[in-house]
Design an enzyme around this catalytic site. Structure first.
Site, PDB file in Angstrom:
ATOM      1  N   ASP A 124       2.724   5.012  -5.512  1.00 18.68           N
ATOM      2  CA  ASP A 124       2.000   6.254  -5.255  1.00 18.68           C
ATOM      3  C   ASP A 124       2.888   7.443  -5.572  1.00 18.68           C
ATOM      4  O   ASP A 124       3.661   7.903  -4.744  1.00 18.68           O
ATOM      5  CB  ASP A 124       1.542   6.288  -3.788  1.00 18.68           C
ATOM      6  CG  ASP A 124       0.868   7.607  -3.431  1.00 18.68           C
ATOM      7  OD1 ASP A 124       0.670   8.452  -4.335  1.00 18.68           O
ATOM      8  OD2 ASP A 124       0.547   7.798  -2.242  1.00 18.68           O
ATOM      9  N   ASP A 155       0.850  -1.196   0.000  1.00 19.97           N
ATOM     10  CA  ASP A 155       0.000   0.000   0.000  1.00 19.97           C
ATOM     11  C   ASP A 155       0.893   1.256   0.000  1.00 19.97           C
ATOM     12  O   ASP A 155       1.824   1.353   0.807  1.00 19.97           O
ATOM     13  CB  ASP A 155      -0.857  -0.056   1.283  1.00 19.97           C
ATOM     14  CG  ASP A 155      -1.905   1.025   1.349  1.00 19.97           C
ATOM     15  OD1 ASP A 155      -2.362   1.485   0.291  1.00 19.97           O
ATOM     16  OD2 ASP A 155      -2.287   1.397   2.486  1.00 19.97           O
ATOM     17  N   HIS A 156       0.632   2.191  -0.896  1.00 15.12           N
ATOM     18  CA  HIS A 156       1.353   3.476  -0.942  1.00 15.12           C
ATOM     19  C   HIS A 156       2.869   3.343  -1.029  1.00 15.12           C
ATOM     20  O   HIS A 156       3.596   4.018  -0.274  1.00 15.12           O
ATOM     21  CB  HIS A 156       1.009   4.348   0.273  1.00 15.12           C
ATOM     22  CG  HIS A 156      -0.390   4.872   0.263  1.00 15.12           C
ATOM     23  ND1 HIS A 156      -0.815   5.849  -0.600  1.00 15.12           N
ATOM     24  CD2 HIS A 156      -1.471   4.531   1.007  1.00 15.12           C
ATOM     25  CE1 HIS A 156      -2.097   6.091  -0.386  1.00 15.12           C
ATOM     26  NE2 HIS A 156      -2.527   5.302   0.573  1.00 15.12           N
ATOM     27  N   ASN A 183     -10.236   1.041   0.561  1.00 16.38           N
ATOM     28  CA  ASN A 183      -9.094   0.836   1.466  1.00 16.38           C
ATOM     29  C   ASN A 183      -9.476   1.202   2.902  1.00 16.38           C
ATOM     30  O   ASN A 183      -9.949   2.315   3.151  1.00 16.38           O
ATOM     31  CB  ASN A 183      -7.917   1.720   1.037  1.00 16.38           C
ATOM     32  CG  ASN A 183      -7.095   1.078  -0.050  1.00 16.38           C
ATOM     33  OD1 ASN A 183      -7.567   0.184  -0.743  1.00 16.38           O
ATOM     34  ND2 ASN A 183      -5.868   1.534  -0.209  1.00 16.38           N
ATOM     35  N   GLY A 215      -8.940   5.878   1.982  1.00 16.85           N
ATOM     36  CA  GLY A 215      -9.511   6.669   3.072  1.00 16.85           C
ATOM     37  C   GLY A 215     -10.959   6.318   3.327  1.00 16.85           C
ATOM     38  O   GLY A 215     -11.788   7.172   3.653  1.00 16.85           O
ATOM     39  N   THR A 255      -7.914   3.029   9.223  1.00 16.99           N
ATOM     40  CA  THR A 255      -8.232   3.686  10.505  1.00 16.99           C
ATOM     41  C   THR A 255      -9.262   2.901  11.320  1.00 16.99           C
ATOM     42  O   THR A 255      -9.130   2.781  12.544  1.00 16.99           O
ATOM     43  CB  THR A 255      -8.736   5.123  10.248  1.00 16.99           C
ATOM     44  OG1 THR A 255      -7.714   5.823   9.532  1.00 16.99           O
ATOM     45  CG2 THR A 255      -9.011   5.858  11.540  1.00 16.99           C
ATOM     46  N   GLU A 262      -1.963   6.137  -8.610  1.00 12.90           N
ATOM     47  CA  GLU A 262      -2.870   7.152  -8.042  1.00 12.90           C
ATOM     48  C   GLU A 262      -2.706   8.454  -8.799  1.00 12.90           C
ATOM     49  O   GLU A 262      -1.599   8.902  -9.074  1.00 12.90           O
ATOM     50  CB  GLU A 262      -2.581   7.384  -6.549  1.00 12.90           C
ATOM     51  CG  GLU A 262      -3.469   8.484  -5.941  1.00 12.90           C
ATOM     52  CD  GLU A 262      -3.404   8.558  -4.413  1.00 12.90           C
ATOM     53  OE1 GLU A 262      -3.202   7.501  -3.770  1.00 12.90           O
ATOM     54  OE2 GLU A 262      -3.554   9.672  -3.875  1.00 12.90           O
TER      55      GLU A 262
HETATM   56  P1  13P Z   1      -8.310   5.073   6.203  1.00 13.73           P
HETATM   57  O1  13P Z   1      -7.200   5.066   7.212  1.00 13.73           O
HETATM   58  O2  13P Z   1      -9.026   6.373   6.151  1.00 13.73           O
HETATM   59  O3  13P Z   1      -9.184   3.908   6.347  1.00 13.73           O
HETATM   60  O4  13P Z   1      -7.598   4.917   4.758  1.00 13.73           O
HETATM   61  C1  13P Z   1      -6.944   3.710   4.453  1.00 13.73           C
HETATM   62  C2  13P Z   1      -6.145   3.789   3.204  1.00 13.73           C
HETATM   63  O5  13P Z   1      -6.435   4.542   2.289  1.00 13.73           O
HETATM   64  C3  13P Z   1      -4.974   2.913   3.084  1.00 13.73           C
HETATM   65  O6  13P Z   1      -4.315   3.075   1.876  1.00 13.73           O
HETATM   66 ZN    ZN Z   2      -4.503   5.118   1.166  1.00 12.87          ZN
END
Ligand code: 13P
Ligand code: ZN
Length: 285
Positions: A105, A83-84, A232, A211, A235, A136
């Site tokens: 990313d 991820d990222h 995704n 997010g 949080t 992205e």
């Molecule tokens: P959140 O932390 O807002 O769930 O976003 C997760 C995310 O985009 C991981 O790449």
């Molecule tokens: Zn993300």
């Protein structure tokens, strides 16, 4: 069964549902995500960030996910995703370790630089086992950087540019910015749904919403209808986990690590199950 993200998402795109890409950091969150997906018979993407690779060791976290998936849920489609990834080097390293999917990313860089490195990542991924690549365009901001009145226009994905980006890079999936932000409570009050529809008209690969922890109450359904194939989630997992760890410590036993982490693992599992039901991917494994 370890598969690519493309294998999971191409199938999703044909249906009217989406899947979750859930961030893991350790054994407990990995087990919770896998158990939730297996119980609801859902394909799942398990993702780790560079920071998690630094924390847990890239190889150990990868093999933890892979071993747990293959041993306990051999028939469940599971993609293991970076991820990222912020550099070509981290992508290279992840592919060498065995990840079935990576994100490069470059969204903070000018278009030409983002497109150039993303295309290089795609070329490398194709030549090394057909690993899936997510790019992205536009920018999904972080909670810590959006304060007061936010100029959302500067973050948004431009539909024409997205079409060009997909053509020039050959990516498998695209992360879009339509008013979404990482972390809770920073989103644009109303997502730009029309923008998403315009992107989906021009871009014919699966679209990913970052997010997405707090995308509920009809918002998730609306963006699925308009073309989002993957959400995704990070949080929501962190909050569930840390909330239960705190409660367990306050409630008593301060020495048995297992009795502190078990309720946290269960809370993450329940959170992931709720998301799977929201996205409608239960029964799609
Ligand atoms: P959140 O932390 O807002 O769930 O976003 C997760 C995310 O985009 C991981 O790449
Ligand atoms: Zn993300």
């Amino acid at each position: 069964m370890i598969v690519t993200t493309k294998a999971i998402l191409d199938k999703v795109k044909e249906g009217k549902y989406a899947v979750g890409a859930f961030n893991t950091v350790n054994l407990e969150t990995t087990m919770a995500i896998l158990d939730a997906a297996a119980e609801l018979s859902s394909p799942v993407i398990i993702q780790v960030t560079e920071k998690t690779m630094d924390y847990a060791g890239g190889r150990s976290i990868f093999h933890l996910v892979r071993n747990m998936a293959e041993f306990y849920h051999p028939h469940l489609p599971v993609a293991i995703h970076l991820d990222h990834g912020k550099s070509f080097e981290i992508v290279e390293r992840s592919i060498e370790i065995g990840f079935s999917s990576v994100m490069y990313d470059g969204s903070r860089h000018p278009y030409v630089d983002n497109a150039r490195v993303t295309a290089k990542v795609v070329e490398y991924a194709r030549a090394n086992g057909g690993v899936s690549v997510q790019g992205e365009l536009g920018n999904v901001p972080y909670l810590s950087e959006v304060h007061g009145v936010v100029d959302w226009d500067k973050y948004m994905t431009d539909p024409d540019e997205a079409e060009r980006f997909v053509m020039e890079t050959g990516i498998d999936t695209l992360a879009v910015a339509i008013g979404n932000a990482h972390g809770f409570a920073a989103e644009r009050p109303e997502p730009d749904y029309d923008r998403l529809s315009r992107i989906a008209d021009k871009v014919h690969i699966p679209l990913v919403l970052h997010g997405a922890s707090d995308w509920e109450d009809g918002k998730a359904e609306e963006v699925i209808r308009r073309g989002i194939s993957c959400f995704n989630i990070d949080t929501a997992i962190k909050l569930a986990f840390v909330g239960e760890v705190t409660r367990a410590i306050e409630a008593g036993d301060k020495t048995d690590i297992r009795s502190i982490l078990e309720p946290a693992r269960n809370a993450v599992k329940e959170t992931v199950k709720r998301k799977i039901l929201l996205f409608g991917c239960n029964g799609k494994a």
